[in-house]
Write a protein that holds these residues in place. Sequence first.
Motif, PDB file in Angstrom:
ATOM      1  N   GLY A 255      32.468  29.029  52.473  1.00 55.61           N
ATOM      2  CA  GLY A 255      33.910  29.158  52.632  1.00 55.61           C
ATOM      3  C   GLY A 255      34.433  28.531  53.900  1.00 55.61           C
ATOM      4  N   TYR A 256      34.755  27.228  53.828  1.00 61.23           N
ATOM      5  CA  TYR A 256      35.472  26.505  54.886  1.00 61.23           C
ATOM      6  C   TYR A 256      34.718  26.499  56.227  1.00 61.23           C
ATOM      7  CZ  TYR A 256      39.078  27.238  51.397  1.00 61.23           C
ATOM      8  OH  TYR A 256      39.769  27.280  50.217  1.00 61.23           O
ATOM      9  N   ASP A 257      33.450  26.292  56.177  1.00 60.36           N
ATOM     10  CA  ASP A 257      32.668  26.098  57.405  1.00 60.36           C
ATOM     11  C   ASP A 257      32.698  24.599  57.756  1.00 60.36           C
ATOM     12  OD1 ASP A 257      31.075  26.603  59.554  1.00 60.36           O
ATOM     13  OD2 ASP A 257      29.203  26.434  58.428  1.00 60.36           O
ATOM     14  N   GLN A 258      33.046  24.294  59.001  1.00 54.06           N
ATOM     15  CA  GLN A 258      33.197  22.900  59.409  1.00 54.06           C
ATOM     16  C   GLN A 258      32.010  22.473  60.272  1.00 54.06           C
ATOM     17  OE1 GLN A 258      36.997  21.732  60.953  1.00 54.06           O
ATOM     18  NE2 GLN A 258      38.105  23.278  59.800  1.00 54.06           N
ATOM     19  N   ALA A 259      31.501  21.311  59.964  1.00 50.50           N
ATOM     20  CA  ALA A 259      30.436  20.702  60.769  1.00 50.50           C
ATOM     21  C   ALA A 259      30.947  19.365  61.304  1.00 50.50           C
ATOM     22  CB  ALA A 259      29.187  20.499  59.919  1.00 50.50           C
ATOM     23  N   SER A 260      30.715  19.128  62.610  1.00 53.86           N
ATOM     24  CA  SER A 260      31.234  17.901  63.248  1.00 53.86           C
ATOM     25  C   SER A 260      30.130  17.228  64.066  1.00 53.86           C
ATOM     26  CB  SER A 260      32.421  18.215  64.162  1.00 53.86           C
ATOM     27  OG  SER A 260      33.498  18.764  63.433  1.00 53.86           O
ATOM     28  N   GLN A 261      30.251  15.911  64.184  1.00 57.88           N
ATOM     29  CA  GLN A 261      29.345  15.112  65.009  1.00 57.88           C
ATOM     30  C   GLN A 261      30.147  13.990  65.666  1.00 57.88           C
ATOM     31  OE1 GLN A 261      26.353  15.553  65.938  1.00 57.88           O
ATOM     32  NE2 GLN A 261      25.184  16.684  64.375  1.00 57.88           N
ATOM     33  N   VAL A 262      29.800  13.698  66.919  1.00 54.52           N
ATOM     34  CA  VAL A 262      30.367  12.556  67.645  1.00 54.52           C
ATOM     35  C   VAL A 262      29.200  11.768  68.234  1.00 54.52           C
ATOM     36  CG1 VAL A 262      31.859  11.776  69.510  1.00 54.52           C
ATOM     37  CG2 VAL A 262      32.486  13.811  68.184  1.00 54.52           C
ATOM     38  N   LEU A 263      29.119  10.474  67.933  1.00 52.29           N
ATOM     39  CA  LEU A 263      28.008   9.639  68.375  1.00 52.29           C
ATOM     40  C   LEU A 263      28.520   8.382  69.073  1.00 52.29           C
ATOM     41  CD1 LEU A 263      27.007  11.130  65.598  1.00 52.29           C
ATOM     42  CD2 LEU A 263      25.094   9.541  65.785  1.00 52.29           C
TER      43      LEU A 263
END
Length: 304
Positions: A255-263
């Motif tokens: 339910g609307y779990d956000q995963a983010s990455q910045v490279l």
Amino acid sequence: MAVSVTNIGVWMLFILGSGNLIIADNVEHRLGWLEELAAKVETTVDTNIDQLGKIDQRLHRLQHGATQEKVKLRRATDPVIGFDTQLHLRAAGSHLHNQQALIFNHVRTNQGGAYNAANDSLESLASTVDAIAVANGEELKTTEDNMDEKMKQYHKEIMSINRRASHHNQIGFYVRLTNSSSGADHVTKVQPVKFDFVITNQGGGYNEAHGKFTCPVNGLYQFATTIPSAARAIIDCGLVKNDHLLARLHGNTKGYDQASQVLVIECAAGDKVWVRHLHGTHDSGRISTHYEWATFSGHLIAAL
């Protein structure tokens, strides 16, 4: 006893004579050594004098060469103008009229062709100098004009190079996933996530039909992405460069779990970067498209 005294006397005379012979021999040996040393010193002095003479000759040659070079340089840079004439009265006539110009009719030297025996030499020389000055002035003016034109061309080339460099540095994109009216998008297993809504695509590197960004130039790039899971779903994705997984994103809570990455990575021209669905454990393959959560962006930091 008399014999003993006589023998003693003879031995003393022999010893004294031997001593004198030894002293004489040492003196003769020392005199010979001194003569040999004096000969060596004389030879060394002669050698040094000869070397000093050669050095002095070389110095004179160098000085003469420098003087000749100065003369050549002066001749190359300064106009050589001069004349040497004589007046032969027999050839010109022995009688001169009143106010008649004195014409020197025998020309011995006329460097630069300035002197004209039929005219006044000073006026001829002055006109020649004036002509040279005018010619040099015109040549200088032409040279200055050519330099100005070249400077204008160089300025245009520099401006063009700067524009091209600025254009190369203006590379970036920002896209979102919005192609589902139901609020969730089903992505294909182990396939690129195709962010369909393009907000920025400076340089034209992103292709929404394939969901991939192609690097236009060699450089240092930054990429960022956020992947939200849909309601009651788990999503597993990764950021990929040329089929090589760089970073993983996993929305684990249902339910609307956000995963983010910045490279920040180095890329060559033609390299492709995209977000791929990995289809992990319990993966539903559904990404939320509510409120512009699912995004993908990147830009060139510096060209290499």
